[in-house]
Enzyme design. Structure first.
Site, mmCIF file in Angstrom:
data_model
loop_
_atom_site.group_PDB
_atom_site.id
_atom_site.type_symbol
_atom_site.label_atom_id
_atom_site.label_comp_id
_atom_site.label_asym_id
_atom_site.label_seq_id
_atom_site.Cartn_x
_atom_site.Cartn_y
_atom_site.Cartn_z
ATOM 1 N N TYR A 144 -7.631 -115.256 -32.060
ATOM 2 C CA TYR A 144 -6.396 -115.045 -31.304
ATOM 3 C C TYR A 144 -6.141 -113.558 -31.107
ATOM 4 O O TYR A 144 -5.714 -113.122 -30.047
ATOM 5 C CB TYR A 144 -5.206 -115.689 -32.030
ATOM 6 C CG TYR A 144 -5.299 -117.184 -32.109
ATOM 7 C CD1 TYR A 144 -4.895 -117.985 -31.045
ATOM 8 C CD2 TYR A 144 -5.798 -117.816 -33.247
ATOM 9 C CE1 TYR A 144 -4.981 -119.366 -31.113
ATOM 10 C CE2 TYR A 144 -5.888 -119.200 -33.326
ATOM 11 C CZ TYR A 144 -5.487 -119.959 -32.255
ATOM 12 O OH TYR A 144 -5.589 -121.326 -32.317
ATOM 13 N N ASN A 189 -1.943 -125.103 -23.534
ATOM 14 C CA ASN A 189 -2.918 -125.230 -22.454
ATOM 15 C C ASN A 189 -2.940 -126.689 -21.972
ATOM 16 O O ASN A 189 -3.255 -127.590 -22.743
ATOM 17 C CB ASN A 189 -4.310 -124.820 -22.962
ATOM 18 C CG ASN A 189 -5.420 -125.131 -21.985
ATOM 19 O OD1 ASN A 189 -5.203 -125.278 -20.788
ATOM 20 N ND2 ASN A 189 -6.623 -125.247 -22.510
ATOM 21 N N CYS A 221 -9.648 -123.885 -24.759
ATOM 22 C CA CYS A 221 -8.776 -123.399 -25.835
ATOM 23 C C CYS A 221 -9.351 -123.720 -27.217
ATOM 24 O O CYS A 221 -8.989 -123.074 -28.197
ATOM 25 C CB CYS A 221 -7.371 -123.961 -25.669
ATOM 26 S SG CYS A 221 -7.299 -125.751 -25.543
ATOM 27 N N HIS A 222 -10.266 -124.693 -27.292
ATOM 28 C CA HIS A 222 -10.878 -125.040 -28.579
ATOM 29 C C HIS A 222 -11.768 -123.917 -29.113
ATOM 30 O O HIS A 222 -12.086 -123.898 -30.291
ATOM 31 C CB HIS A 222 -11.696 -126.340 -28.451
ATOM 32 C CG HIS A 222 -12.795 -126.283 -27.448
ATOM 33 N ND1 HIS A 222 -12.574 -126.484 -26.092
ATOM 34 C CD2 HIS A 222 -14.117 -126.034 -27.580
ATOM 35 C CE1 HIS A 222 -13.732 -126.368 -25.448
ATOM 36 N NE2 HIS A 222 -14.674 -126.095 -26.328
ATOM 37 N N GLU A 238 -20.837 -127.876 -28.870
ATOM 38 C CA GLU A 238 -21.275 -126.711 -28.113
ATOM 39 C C GLU A 238 -22.318 -125.908 -28.880
ATOM 40 O O GLU A 238 -23.273 -125.393 -28.288
ATOM 41 C CB GLU A 238 -20.078 -125.839 -27.726
ATOM 42 C CG GLU A 238 -19.203 -126.493 -26.686
ATOM 43 C CD GLU A 238 -18.100 -125.580 -26.153
ATOM 44 O OE1 GLU A 238 -18.077 -124.371 -26.501
ATOM 45 O OE2 GLU A 238 -17.267 -126.081 -25.372
#
Length: 166
Positions: free
Chosen positions: A97, A120, A128-129, A155
């Protein structure tokens, strides 16, 4: 105003896709913290939302790393700036962040960035993850921390060339 929606099965549960016309305005997971309730003015339109479904299927299959579709998230100017900045975080990578706040020109705004990130409306597609705590911890996620963990692991596997578990 008519709101169009469709649902879509995924490895992390049934997703709710929302549009106000030609652009995707929302993607919500089951029990999403800030998810909408389907109202009487909502109309199901699977055809309108088929391109988003097709890209989501490719993402979950490990074949798509960046979504390409018109988006229309609704929020404040600060929120939309944060959501736009999320798209610069590469597939399979994370950012804190604080780093995101600094990239936006205000390194002391990590809490505000966290709040905007949490609101979001287009999860997964606006990634946003990929935002984590400064110490590497998986902090907050409107779609539940277990889903954030799954998305990041997915991912990572895909980015490393491993097979995709569905």
């Amino acid at each position: 105003m008519t709101i169009y929606f469709a649902t879509h099965e995924s490895p992390i549960g049934e997703l709710l896709l929302v549009s106000h016309g030609e652009a995707l305005g929302g993607l919500y997971m089951p029990d999403h913290k800030y998810g909408p309730q389907i109202g009487s003015e909502w109309r199901r339109d699977d055809r309108l939302l088929k391109p988003a479904k097709t890209q989501l299927d490719a993402y979950f299959a490990g074949e798509l790393h960046r979504f390409e579709m018109p988006l229309a998230p609704r929020g404040t100017s600060f929120q939309t700036a944060v959501w736009q900045a999320l798209n610069a975080i590469p597939f399979g990578r994370t950012e804190s962040y604080g780093v995101l706040a600094a990239r936006l020109g205000n390194p002391k705004a990590s809490r505000a960035v966290g709040l905007a990130n949490g609101h979001n409306p287009i999860s997964i597609i606006v990634p946003c993850h990929r935002v984590i705590g400064a110490n590497g911890s998986l902090t907050g996620y409107g779609g539940a921390i277990e889903r954030k963990r799954w998305l990041l692991a997915h991912e990572t596997r895909v980015a490393r060339g491993r097979s995709v578990d569905r």
